[in-house]
Design a protein around this motif. Sequence first.
Motif, PDB file in Angstrom:
ATOM      1  N   HIS A 122       0.807  -1.205   0.000  1.00 34.22           N
ATOM      2  CA  HIS A 122       0.000   0.000   0.000  1.00 34.22           C
ATOM      3  C   HIS A 122       0.849   1.268   0.000  1.00 34.22           C
ATOM      4  O   HIS A 122       0.365   2.319  -0.365  1.00 34.22           O
ATOM      5  CB  HIS A 122      -0.925   0.037   1.219  1.00 34.22           C
ATOM      6  CG  HIS A 122      -1.933  -1.075   1.229  1.00 34.22           C
ATOM      7  ND1 HIS A 122      -2.859  -1.238   0.231  1.00 34.22           N
ATOM      8  CD2 HIS A 122      -2.146  -2.073   2.113  1.00 34.22           C
ATOM      9  CE1 HIS A 122      -3.625  -2.289   0.503  1.00 34.22           C
ATOM     10  NE2 HIS A 122      -3.198  -2.824   1.632  1.00 34.22           N
ATOM     11  N   GLY A 123       2.099   1.200   0.430  1.00 35.61           N
ATOM     12  CA  GLY A 123       2.929   2.388   0.528  1.00 35.61           C
ATOM     13  C   GLY A 123       3.699   2.675  -0.740  1.00 35.61           C
ATOM     14  O   GLY A 123       3.868   1.831  -1.604  1.00 35.61           O
ATOM     15  N   ASN A 124       4.151   3.920  -0.864  1.00 35.66           N
ATOM     16  CA  ASN A 124       4.911   4.304  -2.050  1.00 35.66           C
ATOM     17  C   ASN A 124       6.210   3.522  -2.153  1.00 35.66           C
ATOM     18  O   ASN A 124       6.646   3.135  -3.234  1.00 35.66           O
ATOM     19  CB  ASN A 124       5.206   5.807  -2.010  1.00 35.66           C
ATOM     20  CG  ASN A 124       3.953   6.637  -2.221  1.00 35.66           C
ATOM     21  OD1 ASN A 124       3.024   6.189  -2.890  1.00 35.66           O
ATOM     22  ND2 ASN A 124       3.911   7.820  -1.658  1.00 35.66           N
ATOM     23  N   SER A 125       6.871   3.290  -1.000  1.00 37.51           N
ATOM     24  CA  SER A 125       8.152   2.592  -1.044  1.00 37.51           C
ATOM     25  C   SER A 125       7.978   1.175  -1.568  1.00 37.51           C
ATOM     26  O   SER A 125       8.803   0.672  -2.317  1.00 37.51           O
ATOM     27  CB  SER A 125       8.791   2.576   0.341  1.00 37.51           C
ATOM     28  OG  SER A 125       7.953   1.916   1.280  1.00 37.51           O
ATOM     29  N   SER A 126       6.886   0.500  -1.182  1.00 35.09           N
ATOM     30  CA  SER A 126       6.677  -0.859  -1.646  1.00 35.09           C
ATOM     31  C   SER A 126       6.402  -0.876  -3.149  1.00 35.09           C
ATOM     32  O   SER A 126       6.846  -1.767  -3.853  1.00 35.09           O
ATOM     33  CB  SER A 126       5.533  -1.523  -0.886  1.00 35.09           C
ATOM     34  OG  SER A 126       4.335  -0.803  -1.042  1.00 35.09           O
ATOM     35  N   GLU A 127       5.666   0.100  -3.642  1.00 38.99           N
ATOM     36  CA  GLU A 127       5.408   0.175  -5.083  1.00 38.99           C
ATOM     37  C   GLU A 127       6.719   0.381  -5.842  1.00 38.99           C
ATOM     38  O   GLU A 127       6.945  -0.216  -6.898  1.00 38.99           O
ATOM     39  CB  GLU A 127       4.431   1.312  -5.394  1.00 38.99           C
ATOM     40  CG  GLU A 127       4.158   1.470  -6.882  1.00 38.99           C
ATOM     41  CD  GLU A 127       3.073   2.493  -7.175  1.00 38.99           C
ATOM     42  OE1 GLU A 127       3.144   3.151  -8.227  1.00 38.99           O
ATOM     43  OE2 GLU A 127       2.161   2.634  -6.347  1.00 38.99           O
ATOM     44  N   GLU A 128       7.585   1.211  -5.299  1.00 35.97           N
ATOM     45  CA  GLU A 128       8.880   1.443  -5.939  1.00 35.97           C
ATOM     46  C   GLU A 128       9.693   0.151  -6.003  1.00 35.97           C
ATOM     47  O   GLU A 128      10.360  -0.123  -7.003  1.00 35.97           O
ATOM     48  CB  GLU A 128       9.648   2.519  -5.177  1.00 35.97           C
ATOM     49  CG  GLU A 128       9.044   3.913  -5.324  1.00 35.97           C
ATOM     50  CD  GLU A 128       9.697   4.914  -4.387  1.00 35.97           C
ATOM     51  OE1 GLU A 128      10.658   4.518  -3.688  1.00 35.97           O
ATOM     52  OE2 GLU A 128       9.249   6.067  -4.348  1.00 35.97           O
ATOM     53  N   LEU A 129       9.636  -0.630  -4.928  1.00 36.99           N
ATOM     54  CA  LEU A 129      10.374  -1.891  -4.904  1.00 36.99           C
ATOM     55  C   LEU A 129       9.856  -2.860  -5.962  1.00 36.99           C
ATOM     56  O   LEU A 129      10.633  -3.518  -6.659  1.00 36.99           O
ATOM     57  CB  LEU A 129      10.269  -2.538  -3.526  1.00 36.99           C
ATOM     58  CG  LEU A 129      11.189  -1.982  -2.431  1.00 36.99           C
ATOM     59  CD1 LEU A 129      10.787  -2.551  -1.085  1.00 36.99           C
ATOM     60  CD2 LEU A 129      12.638  -2.268  -2.739  1.00 36.99           C
TER      61      LEU A 129
END
Length: 309
Positions: A122-129
């Motif tokens: 759900h977070g931006n950092s996870s999407e980036e990963l």
Amino acid sequence: MNQKRRLKQKWVWNIIFGLVIINCLTLALVVKQSFSLKDAAEASAFVNGQENIVATVGDTVITRKDMLQELEGMYGQEMLTKMVNKEVVNQIAKKYKVTVSEQSVDREWKMIKTMYSRSPMHGNSSEELVKEQIRSSLLLEELLVKDVEIPESVLESFYQENKQLYTIEDAFHLSHIILETKEEAETVVKELEDGSNFTSLAMEVSSDELTANQGGDLGFLTHETQVYPPAYLTEAAKLEEKSWSDPISVDGKYAVIFLHEKMDGVTYSFEDVKDQIRRQMAMEQMDGSVDASIFWDEVGVEWNLSTAQ
């Protein structure tokens, strides 16, 4: 005909592979976030062997050092190999001037989001990963098939016969809370209006045991979804993102839904996906697994076995 059937199957497996990416990155996200929360003092304490207690069980103390050593023992070699392969792909891609477009990465990410139910990301950092892993995977495929040429007429023929593979419907990322009565549902709406958190309420009061522990998260739903009531999508289409519905009558109970995100449907043109089709066709002809290790010698990978194992 058999080749086309295999290519369709290959496309399905590509989607499944995309879902595996998310699960594989969960550990990376946890480790990355764990280290990002450290300040200089914590890092110094760890290096010097000082105890940083993260939990106690009776008289037993568990330190951050214990936790990280356990993680390293369980996943250290796997994580190291992933890191090495990622760097190998980056260096080989730079050497041969192979790139993938942001549009290709975004398209794969959109496919994954709409097809993966109850995503933990759900977070931006996870999407980036996840996008980072998608980019690396696409780069690897491009490197493996960079010298393969397929007539454009063949690519376009496949596209015309399989347009449905390159169409994404409108999709809604929803959560829900199921209540036994309309009065209970209205109470939930009132609590939301007063500032209560939807996820917390779902965990506390939803009668749907399958989703309550996940804050009511249903993942992305489309009009092809048959597991949940069609009324969910009808109501979701009226909502703004980050808002909830009034009580919805479903199967003798009542639901309140929350719209996290709406993703507009799209049909990709041949120009959008011809590189993807070329990769699929070329990869179909390859024997063995897709693995960056075939480039290890070319890049010059050396393992320090005393610390890597």
